[in-house]
Scaffold this motif. Structure first.
Motif, mmCIF file in Angstrom:
data_model
loop_
_atom_site.group_PDB
_atom_site.id
_atom_site.type_symbol
_atom_site.label_atom_id
_atom_site.label_comp_id
_atom_site.label_asym_id
_atom_site.label_seq_id
_atom_site.Cartn_x
_atom_site.Cartn_y
_atom_site.Cartn_z
ATOM 1 N N LEU A 55 0.798 -1.229 0.000
ATOM 2 C CA LEU A 55 0.000 0.000 0.000
ATOM 3 C C LEU A 55 0.834 1.284 0.000
ATOM 4 O O LEU A 55 0.463 2.237 -0.679
ATOM 5 N N PRO A 56 1.959 1.375 0.735
ATOM 6 C CA PRO A 56 2.740 2.617 0.689
ATOM 7 C C PRO A 56 3.231 2.992 -0.706
ATOM 8 O O PRO A 56 3.487 4.162 -0.980
ATOM 9 N N HIS A 57 3.348 2.009 -1.600
ATOM 10 C CA HIS A 57 3.789 2.302 -2.965
ATOM 11 C C HIS A 57 2.838 3.283 -3.655
ATOM 12 O O HIS A 57 3.258 4.074 -4.496
ATOM 13 N N LEU A 59 1.209 5.717 -2.247
ATOM 14 C CA LEU A 59 1.219 7.050 -1.650
ATOM 15 C C LEU A 59 2.213 7.922 -2.413
ATOM 16 O O LEU A 59 3.285 7.461 -2.802
ATOM 17 N N SER A 60 1.862 9.184 -2.603
ATOM 18 C CA SER A 60 2.815 10.086 -3.249
ATOM 19 C C SER A 60 3.922 10.402 -2.255
ATOM 20 O O SER A 60 3.759 10.249 -1.042
ATOM 21 N N TRP A 61 5.047 10.881 -2.774
ATOM 22 C CA TRP A 61 6.154 11.240 -1.897
ATOM 23 C C TRP A 61 5.784 12.410 -0.992
ATOM 24 O O TRP A 61 6.314 12.543 0.107
ATOM 25 N N VAL A 63 2.752 12.889 0.402
ATOM 26 C CA VAL A 63 2.016 12.285 1.515
ATOM 27 C C VAL A 63 2.974 11.523 2.424
ATOM 28 O O VAL A 63 2.907 11.620 3.650
ATOM 29 N N LEU A 64 3.883 10.762 1.831
ATOM 30 C CA LEU A 64 4.858 10.016 2.616
ATOM 31 C C LEU A 64 5.736 10.962 3.437
ATOM 32 O O LEU A 64 6.034 10.688 4.599
ATOM 33 N N ILE A 67 3.794 11.993 6.435
ATOM 34 C CA ILE A 67 3.750 10.907 7.423
ATOM 35 C C ILE A 67 5.073 10.833 8.177
ATOM 36 O O ILE A 67 5.102 10.747 9.407
ATOM 37 N N SER A 108 12.729 5.405 4.340
ATOM 38 C CA SER A 108 11.434 5.799 3.774
ATOM 39 C C SER A 108 11.259 5.206 2.377
ATOM 40 O O SER A 108 10.171 4.750 2.015
ATOM 41 N N LYS A 112 8.454 2.425 1.368
ATOM 42 C CA LYS A 112 7.517 2.718 0.287
ATOM 43 C C LYS A 112 7.533 1.636 -0.796
ATOM 44 O O LYS A 112 6.494 1.286 -1.342
#
Length: 169
Positions: A55-57, A59-61, A63-64, A67, A108, A112
């Motif tokens: 799932l983290p893949h 997410l845009s950088w 958003v990451l 987080i 990170s 991701k």
């Protein structure tokens, strides 16, 4: 003009250092993770772990980054956890220290992309003929020996292609 900038060589050092760390740490981890996932016998648990890990893949950088900022800020999750466990008495400024940036950048990226990379290797593993594992069992191979002598050599082509792509990236 760019070579005369005082920060040019620092930028090159940081770029190459982070890239090499991502390659040496981030490349083998999806392979290892896929090998472990392949050994899980509970289909439901395996699918749950696989879904959560990739799932983290998606997410845009940006958003990451939010987080990571939230987790590693002085009032964030990581500091609260460390203080509650008695590992530190006061919050640590993780994001304010230059010495830990490379580690956070690499971790990170690994977080991701770990699950997504594992999916590629699991697809390669699923293409291995079951007869190879049956032959290894008949020859007395255990689980680790099957991984070492059947699974890894069978996905070596995929590993090689993805290593070339990782180096070029």
């Amino acid at each position: 003009e760019i070579f005369q900038d005082q920060d040019f060589f620092l930028a090159i050092k940081n770029t190459l250092g982070i890239s090499l760390m991502k390659l040496f740490i981030g490349f083998p981890l999806p392979i290892i993770f896929a090998l472990f996932l392949n050994e899980i016998r509970s289909a439901g648990f395996k699918k749950s772990v696989q879904t959560i890990s990739y799932l983290p893949h998606f997410l845009s950088w940006v958003v990451l980054g939010g987080i990571m900022t939230s987790w590693f800020s002085e009032g964030g999750f990581v500091n609260e956890l460390l203080m509650s466990m008695g590992m530190t008495e006061s919050p640590i400024a993780f994001l304010g220290q230059t010495k830990g940036f490379w580690t956070l950048a690499v971790l990170s990226d690994v977080w991701k992309e770990l699950g997504w990379g594992a999916i590629i290797y699991l697809a390669a593993i699923s293409g291995i003929p079951p007869e190879l594992y049956e032959a290894a069992t008949i020859d007395g191979a255990g689980r680790f020996q099957k991984i070492l002598y059947v699974t890894i050599p069978s996905i070596a082509g995929t590993i090689t292609i993805l290593l070339i792509l990782a180096v070029s990236g």
